[in-house]
Design an enzyme around this catalytic site. Sequence first.
Site, mmCIF file in Angstrom:
data_model
loop_
_atom_site.group_PDB
_atom_site.id
_atom_site.type_symbol
_atom_site.label_atom_id
_atom_site.label_comp_id
_atom_site.label_asym_id
_atom_site.label_seq_id
_atom_site.Cartn_x
_atom_site.Cartn_y
_atom_site.Cartn_z
ATOM 1 N N HIS A 145 0.823 -1.221 0.000
ATOM 2 C CA HIS A 145 0.000 0.000 0.000
ATOM 3 C C HIS A 145 0.845 1.254 0.000
ATOM 4 C CE1 HIS A 145 -3.976 -1.837 0.341
ATOM 5 N NE2 HIS A 145 -3.427 -2.740 1.176
ATOM 6 N N GLU A 172 -8.273 5.640 -6.860
ATOM 7 C CA GLU A 172 -7.297 5.883 -7.939
ATOM 8 C C GLU A 172 -7.924 6.688 -9.063
ATOM 9 O OE1 GLU A 172 -9.206 1.853 -8.802
ATOM 10 O OE2 GLU A 172 -8.571 3.032 -7.066
ATOM 11 N N ARG A 198 -2.753 25.678 -15.302
ATOM 12 C CA ARG A 198 -3.356 27.016 -15.330
ATOM 13 C C ARG A 198 -4.079 27.302 -13.998
ATOM 14 N NH1 ARG A 198 -7.280 27.246 -20.337
ATOM 15 N NH2 ARG A 198 -7.978 25.351 -19.265
ATOM 16 N N ASP A 199 -4.147 28.558 -13.662
ATOM 17 C CA ASP A 199 -4.814 28.920 -12.402
ATOM 18 C C ASP A 199 -6.294 28.546 -12.401
ATOM 19 O OD1 ASP A 199 -2.482 29.957 -11.457
ATOM 20 O OD2 ASP A 199 -2.935 32.036 -12.040
#
Length: 706
Positions: free
Chosen positions: A588, A619, A608-609
């Site tokens: 793990h 996952e 990008r902001d």
Amino acid sequence: MGVAGLLINCYPIQFFANVQFVLGNTMTVIAAVLLGPWYAFLTAMMASTGLMLIWDSPHVYLFFGLEALFLGYARRRDIYALYADAAYWLLIGAPMVYLYVVFLMDIPPSHLGFIISKQGINGLIYTSIASLLILAIPKLWFLKDKVKDRHRRQLSAQLTYFFTLMVTLTLLFTALIFNFYFLERQQVMLKQNMNEAVAHLSISAQNYIDNHQIVIKNTANQLGLVADKPEKWQAILSNLHQSYPGFISMLIANPTADIVAASPASRLIKQQLPEQDINIKDRDYFIESFYNHRLFISSVFLGRGFGNDAIIAMSAPFYLDQQHTQVAGIVEGSLDLTHFSHIDQVNEYTDDESIVMVDEQNQIIYASEKLDLKPLSQFNFAVNKGVYRANLELINIHNTTSIVPEYMYAHRELNNGWTVYILKEFSPLLKLAEEQMFASFIMLLVSLLCTFYISTKLSALLTVPLEAVANQFSQAYSASGKTSAIDDNSPREVFSLYQRLAASKQQLIAHQVELEETVAKRTAELEKANKKLTELVDRDALTGLYNRRYAERKFSELLDFCLQSDQAITVVVLDLDLFKQVNDNYGHLAGDECLRNVSLLLQKYFKRDIDVVARYGGEEFLLILPLSNTLHIEHHLNGFREALSQLEITSPEDKQTFKVTVSIGAITANADYEIELDKWIKVADDNLYQAKQQGRNRTIINIITD
């Protein structure tokens, strides 16, 4: 409350004459003050039904129904009930009572003032009681939709109203109790005077009759001595009549009922004309005396022959023998009824009283002139048992069907069956009661004005210093530059309050400065902690990426942003292929390291902001990419996928290296495609499923241009 008012009104409180106080209307006033006009009107209709059952007069519905509506609407304008009720009876109630009495009731105009003032005072009584109940026990009135004051009342107005209520009730009950006992005393005195008067008159009348009976009896005895000498009868009769002028006339009749002697003698001379009948054989006084051998007193009848006056005859027989077996004739005297007029005039009790004397057949023997009753007529009267309450016997002789009594009376029966009545007009007593009621009303009005003035001054002694204290500590007042000093006339308690407030103000200022410094320091610390807490709340602890909640919240802002600029937006769902094998083969910790490496690569490719990179769960990862270029977005996603497939990941435990791949499902569309994120994720998730089915490590994207 309506039922309670009905039950109370079934037992009105009798005061005097037709004055009855109805306290059931207290419930109507309470309903008007607490619930408004229409609940009050309903209560008034129910409460007035009790009065309808007692009085049988439908006017109660009109008067008290209008009063309820008036008080209810006055309450909505924040007018106190006592003031409103006084205005109602002055402006509306009194004129209506006047019109009702004048046009619909058989009551003399002299009674109007008494009736109207009674109604007004009655209204003030139950309104004062209701207002005092509301003020004194407010916890009793747990009513749902109570009427609220539109404006907060001033303390001075509340104090003035409370003092006015107390003084009104006190003065009303004091005045009414005084008037009640005063009128009771007057009635006792009147009854005593009338009983004494009737006793005096009956004794005088009885003595008058008894004396003349004795005269007739003695005359018969004297005539019996000269019964065999008829020539002496006239002289004896004339001499006797001169001594007893109480007889209008006297006569002697022989056994054949012929008048043989009379006094005055001139009447006998006139009766000896041929056309005149001077035989009295049909008269009761002859028949009873001659045939029944007894002293007889007749009923009143109209004389004939010897005059046409209404007379009462007294007769007795006289005999030829001492054994009284052979009647020589009868002697009769016609009693002068005008003597009773003399008794009436000289009687000390008769200044405002009248006399009626009737015989055993209820025929009027004598009646005072002002009564306008004719002698010989039947004395018809009706004992008044109407709505007028008094401790005296009341009688009507002119209008026997009226509910208004005409006279108070006392009577006594004489030994011979006659009855003497003393009558005294009822209206002067009612006038006295009216004057008492009016005087009480004037006294109440003056007292209310004085109370209003004094209570206003008293409340000012409290409210003005309190207002000055409030102004001293008001920022707006201080900013205006005005001053309102607490002078030496202020009460000790108010001045002590001012000193304590001033000291408290200084302490408060010091504490305020200290508190402001502490607040500024704590605010900076709190902002720093909030910023850190926000990051902890919105970030995934393992990967450092945003969590699912943040992504869902941020989607709405990004969607609005793209809508304004008419730009496309891309929603991407990524899932690592065969991630369970990584946990099974490497442990793990290796799985956690794998997730961290994937997160770093995602942040590198989507940096990008405005891009939102979030761990969606396990996952799985979620990308929200606003302002997407539909021509290059798939290429960019494949670039990330290929870079990840080449990335070597080292297990922290055994230092083994391994690689992972990712399957990508995505949708690119204009921002107006759908406002809910779940719909976007559904399409992306379906594409992810297809990528898995087609062999994994691939990208499937829907680009929707329409």
